[in-house]
Design an enzyme around this catalytic site. Structure first.
Site, PDB file in Angstrom:
ATOM      1  N   ASN A 105       0.804  -1.189  -0.163  1.00 51.33           N
ATOM      2  CA  ASN A 105       0.013  -0.336   0.050  1.00 51.33           C
ATOM      3  C   ASN A 105       0.757   1.049  -0.034  1.00 51.33           C
ATOM      4  O   ASN A 105       0.442   2.369  -0.982  1.00 51.33           O
ATOM      5  CB  ASN A 105      -1.228   0.774   1.243  1.00 51.33           C
ATOM      6  CG  ASN A 105      -1.906  -0.996   1.317  1.00 51.33           C
ATOM      7  OD1 ASN A 105      -2.033  -2.057  -0.026  1.00 51.33           O
ATOM      8  ND2 ASN A 105      -2.403  -1.467   1.976  1.00 51.33           N
ATOM      9  N   HIS A 151     -18.326  35.203 -30.916  1.00 50.95           N
ATOM     10  CA  HIS A 151     -19.421  34.456 -31.816  1.00 50.95           C
ATOM     11  C   HIS A 151     -19.320  33.838 -33.430  1.00 50.95           C
ATOM     12  O   HIS A 151     -20.134  33.392 -33.961  1.00 50.95           O
ATOM     13  CB  HIS A 151     -20.840  35.470 -31.901  1.00 50.95           C
ATOM     14  CG  HIS A 151     -20.976  36.105 -30.373  1.00 50.95           C
ATOM     15  ND1 HIS A 151     -22.112  35.124 -29.258  1.00 50.95           N
ATOM     16  CD2 HIS A 151     -20.504  37.225 -30.236  1.00 50.95           C
ATOM     17  CE1 HIS A 151     -21.951  36.703 -28.702  1.00 50.95           C
ATOM     18  NE2 HIS A 151     -21.089  37.692 -28.824  1.00 50.95           N
ATOM     19  N   SER A 272      -7.443  11.492 -48.210  1.00 48.03           N
ATOM     20  CA  SER A 272      -8.448  10.792 -48.210  1.00 48.03           C
ATOM     21  C   SER A 272      -8.650   9.789 -49.132  1.00 48.03           C
ATOM     22  O   SER A 272      -7.560   9.720 -50.385  1.00 48.03           O
ATOM     23  CB  SER A 272      -9.227  11.672 -49.109  1.00 48.03           C
ATOM     24  OG  SER A 272     -10.409  10.956 -49.476  1.00 48.03           O
ATOM     25  N   LYS A 278      -8.475  16.905 -50.807  1.00 45.42           N
ATOM     26  CA  LYS A 278      -8.006  16.509 -49.400  1.00 45.42           C
ATOM     27  C   LYS A 278      -6.788  16.426 -49.394  1.00 45.42           C
ATOM     28  O   LYS A 278      -6.015  15.909 -49.255  1.00 45.42           O
ATOM     29  CB  LYS A 278      -9.263  15.371 -49.015  1.00 45.42           C
ATOM     30  CG  LYS A 278     -10.231  15.451 -49.220  1.00 45.42           C
ATOM     31  CD  LYS A 278     -11.419  16.875 -49.194  1.00 45.42           C
ATOM     32  CE  LYS A 278     -11.454  16.804 -46.992  1.00 45.42           C
ATOM     33  NZ  LYS A 278     -12.779  15.476 -47.054  1.00 45.42           N
ATOM     34  N   GLU A 285      -7.814  17.564 -34.870  1.00 45.88           N
ATOM     35  CA  GLU A 285      -8.820  16.707 -34.841  1.00 45.88           C
ATOM     36  C   GLU A 285      -8.908  15.914 -33.420  1.00 45.88           C
ATOM     37  O   GLU A 285      -9.362  16.026 -32.903  1.00 45.88           O
ATOM     38  CB  GLU A 285      -9.512  16.219 -35.951  1.00 45.88           C
ATOM     39  CG  GLU A 285     -10.400  17.172 -37.019  1.00 45.88           C
ATOM     40  CD  GLU A 285     -10.793  16.331 -38.820  1.00 45.88           C
ATOM     41  OE1 GLU A 285     -11.553  17.240 -38.898  1.00 45.88           O
ATOM     42  OE2 GLU A 285     -10.234  15.665 -38.514  1.00 45.88           O
ATOM     43  N   TYR A 312      -7.125   2.006   2.582  1.00 47.91           N
ATOM     44  CA  TYR A 312      -6.524   1.897   1.681  1.00 47.91           C
ATOM     45  C   TYR A 312      -7.878   0.435   0.348  1.00 47.91           C
ATOM     46  O   TYR A 312      -8.365  -0.381   1.809  1.00 47.91           O
ATOM     47  CB  TYR A 312      -5.276   0.562   1.000  1.00 47.91           C
ATOM     48  CG  TYR A 312      -5.174   0.118  -0.566  1.00 47.91           C
ATOM     49  CD1 TYR A 312      -4.526   0.401  -1.783  1.00 47.91           C
ATOM     50  CD2 TYR A 312      -5.299  -1.185  -0.586  1.00 47.91           C
ATOM     51  CE1 TYR A 312      -4.326  -0.231  -2.640  1.00 47.91           C
ATOM     52  CE2 TYR A 312      -5.339  -2.030  -1.965  1.00 47.91           C
ATOM     53  CZ  TYR A 312      -5.062  -1.203  -2.871  1.00 47.91           C
ATOM     54  OH  TYR A 312      -4.933  -1.954  -4.454  1.00 47.91           O
TER      55      TYR A 312
END
Ligand code: ARG
Length: 447
Positions: A105, A151, A272, A278, A285, A312
């Site tokens: 532990n 915005h 792509s 592309k 991402e 623990y």
């Protein structure tokens, strides 16, 4: 003797199902270096306390330094049993003395804290190098106008350098959070044993310092059940990833076909399989995706801890994988973003022309009218009506020209460089301010 560290009181051997569900070696072997390091420090402390003779300590420590990474993960419950089994292979029954006054532990809490110390130091450097890359680009692009948005509508011009430095501020906060967390977690649990403290007369402060900790933990119950340091790291890391995700989102937009303000380096873009034209921002991402997942890692750990009675509980075995995954993600995401920022190609002309549109400069005309003593609210109405007219007549404000309320001097505000130059108060986007802020940022990052 088996590799198992317990079992004397049991009449049946561990079932295969128990083993497969209970064992953590498949992932906690990542703590091997830290487990060995902690064990060496413990052997040393046991010698000082008179539990191991000089010779025994020497043999134990030498054998520990020879423990190699496993070839196969099978047959061991966790990294602690693995290290002990390897020790027994090399020095026989003497290996059994190392666990005197120690528990898995306090051992696992120590291992994990050592691991986090290293990971935090690495992360600190990676944040610094991304920040420095952004600050350097800010110095180069201190006078490059681009549209600023609110915005996601074009609002007022800013400079690309100012945009870079906005992220530097976030990164500096992330780094300071990381350092705060590292400092708070800089306490060594070893010597807390299972939950109540160790009966061996260990100098815990010296032990803590020998492992590079600032001090020893003050309460054994807390020491073996505390995982605040893990949650601090996950929070810091997810906050960082949220910033990186916003940066990614901005860059996805700036490199989109719709704005085309910038172009991603080929080496960090994907194509792509179907559409030959592309060029995709997969790195950005994925950063955005990982930011989402990191929030799950944090809330997962918080939920794991929330109902646990002291001290623990085995639930805590599940604290490690989120940390390992988070580190692995950041070790890739940060260098990839750093390179992407360094090599991002900016289309200065396109950015400037978008930022020079009349409508982004309308605030400047209202400011000019107000500077003649007309209340800003009224100046705002005057320009707002003129903008409405311009849109209806498909003309620019400049083409509409002066009116009874708008002078030629007011219209002179329709100039992007003028608009930028006026934002010259501390923290503003004026090129001179941005150049100065970039220099200061490089210095702050160096600290
Ligand atoms: N594999 C365990 C963990 O990661 C080590 C600690 C085991 N302690 C215990 N009391 N069973 O948490």
């Amino acid at each position: 003797m088996t590799n198992q560290l317990w079992g004397g009181r049991f009449e049946a051997a561990a079932s295969e199902l128990l083993r497969r569900f209970n064992d953590s070696f498949s992932f906690d072997q990542q703590l091997l270096a830290e487990d060995v390091e902690g064990s060496i420090a413990w052997a040393d402390a046991l010698e000082r306390a008179g539990v191991l003779s000089k010779d025994e300590a020497k043999k134990t420590i030498a054998a520990l330094t020879r423990v190699q990474a496993p070839v196969a993960a099978d047959g061991y419950e966790d990294v602690h049993s693995y290290v002990e089994a390897k020790l027994r292979d090399s020095i026989g029954e003497l290996a059994g003395k190392l666990h005197t006054g120690r528990s898995r532990n306090d051992q696992v809490a120590t291992d994990l804290k050592l691991w986090l110390k290293r990971s935090s130091a690495e992360l600190d450097q990676l944040i610094t190098s991304l920040g420095t890359t952004l600050a350097k680009r800010a110095a180069e692009e201190n006078a490059t106008p681009m549209p600023g948005y609110t915005h996601l509508k074009r609002a007022e011009p800013v400079t690309f350098g100012h945009w870079c430095l906005a992220y530097v501020e976030m990164l500096l906060r992330d780094r300071s959070r990381l350092r705060d967390a590292a400092e708070r977690g800089d306490e060594c649990p070893l010597g807390s044993a299972a939950l109540s403290g160790t009966p061996i007369a260990i100098d815990r402060d010296a032990l803590a310092k020998s492992l590079g900790f600032a001090r020893a933990t003050s309460n054994s119950l807390d020491a073996v059940s505390d995982r605040d340091f893990a949650a601090d790291y996950l929070y810091t890391a997810s906050m960082l990833l949220i910033h990186l995700s916003r940066l990614a989102e901005d860059l996805i937009f700036f490199t989109s076909d719709e704005t085309a303000f910038a172009d991603l380096p080929d080496a960090l873009s994907t194509g792509s399989s179907r559409m030959p034209q592309k060029k995709n921002p997969d790195v950005l991402e994925l950063v955005r995706g990982h930011a989402g997942r990191s929030i799950g890692e944090l809330t997962g750990l918080l939920a794991l801890m929330k109902g646990l009675p002291l001290a623990y509980d085995k639930d805590m075995q599940l604290d490690k994988e989120p940390l390992f995954r988070m580190r692995a993600t950041l070790m890739l995401a940060l260098p990839a973003l750093t390179e992407l920022i360094a090599k991002l190609a900016i289309d200065r002309e396109r950015m400037k022309s978008a930022a020079s549109h009349d409508l982004l400069l309308a605030t400047g005309v209202a400011d000019a009218i107000a500077s003649r003593g007309i209340p800003f609210r009224e100046a705002h109405d005057i320009v707002s009506a003129r903008v409405g007219q311009a849109i209806k007549e498909k003309k620019t404000l400049r083409e509409l020209g002066t009116s009874d309320k708008i002078t030629a001097a007011d219209l002179a505000a329709l100039d992007v460089e003028k608009a930028l130059g006026k934002r010259n108060t501390f923290g503003g986007t004026a090129p001179a301010r941005v150049a100065e802020a970039a220099t200061v940022a490089v210095r702050r990052l160096d600290g």
